[in-house]
Write an enzyme that holds these catalytic residues in place. Sequence first.
Site, PDB file in Angstrom:
ATOM      1  CE  LYS A  54      29.403 -25.095 -89.378  1.00  0.00           C
ATOM      2  NZ  LYS A  54      28.809 -25.630 -90.628  1.00  0.00           N
ATOM      3  CD  GLN A  98      25.273 -26.113 -91.903  1.00  0.00           C
ATOM      4  OE1 GLN A  98      26.125 -25.312 -91.548  1.00  0.00           O
ATOM      5  NE2 GLN A  98      25.369 -27.403 -91.680  1.00  0.00           N
ATOM      6  CG  ASP A 121      32.322 -26.407 -95.698  1.00  0.00           C
ATOM      7  OD1 ASP A 121      32.806 -26.637 -94.576  1.00  0.00           O
ATOM      8  OD2 ASP A 121      31.099 -26.235 -95.880  1.00  0.00           O
TER       9      ASP A 121
END
Length: 291
Positions: A54, A98, A121
């Site tokens: 990422k 994460q 997200d």
Amino acid sequence: MTARIIDGKAAAADLRARVGDAAAAFEAKAGRKAGLAVVLVGEDPASAVYVRSKGKATVAAGMASFEHRLDADVAEADLLALVDRLNADPAVDGILVQLPLPKHIRESVVIERIVPEKDVDGFHPVNAGRLATGLEGFVPCTPLGCLMLLKTELGDLTGKDAVVIGRSNIVGKPMAALLTRASATVTIAHSRTKDLAGHVARADIVVAAVGIAQFVKGEWLKPGATVIDVGINRTDTGLVGDVDFDSAASVAAAITPVPGGVGPMTIAVLLRNTLVAAYRNADVAFDEDSL
């Protein structure tokens, strides 16, 4: 019949290129780069790989990457304090913590601590509610990537019968909401659904996100269906999806492979969401439909 392979790598590369162009335009207008902060707690190998990929993709797209690594035994309060600092940092447009997190940290509390405007997200309850009610917000990256692939393959989804196998907050539920918004007729199924094969047999679109290797069989499918396989399962023979690819490919009209299908789209959509957040946070006009 041999199904067309839906090339997620090519679709993701196209989206990343458009994001890169729009990121350069943002920097010229706002006087700074769009910024994504990624927080990794602990040393889970798979999570560490995701975080590195990422970060590299963010920089490659012309945006700023801020990586924060915390020890696995970090106190929940200290993680929340970091999220608070990132919420207040004007250089940070998107925040991604994460998952999964260590068991002593409540994931729901951490997700809710991220301000919805930086929740790229799309997991915050506010953004989930906005999606469910048709309002503007951030959508989880994987289902949005799936929708992009479906629209590229099929065009207008109006009136299509769709079955989503899986009911998670990350994929299944938002996928169903996106398909409903696109005027498809949607059934949410799962591993405990009675006569699951019968439901699948009526579907023009099948999205498999159940987390069981090769669970969906080709004989279940309606001939000519479009199959989106979200699953990534490690087996003795390598990575496989939630769909039995070989049998499905002989029945479906189009299908995503594993790997190389949905996976590349997830990171590309994360970059897209971060850039959209940057434009919104900086109050700079932007045609979001261009992405």
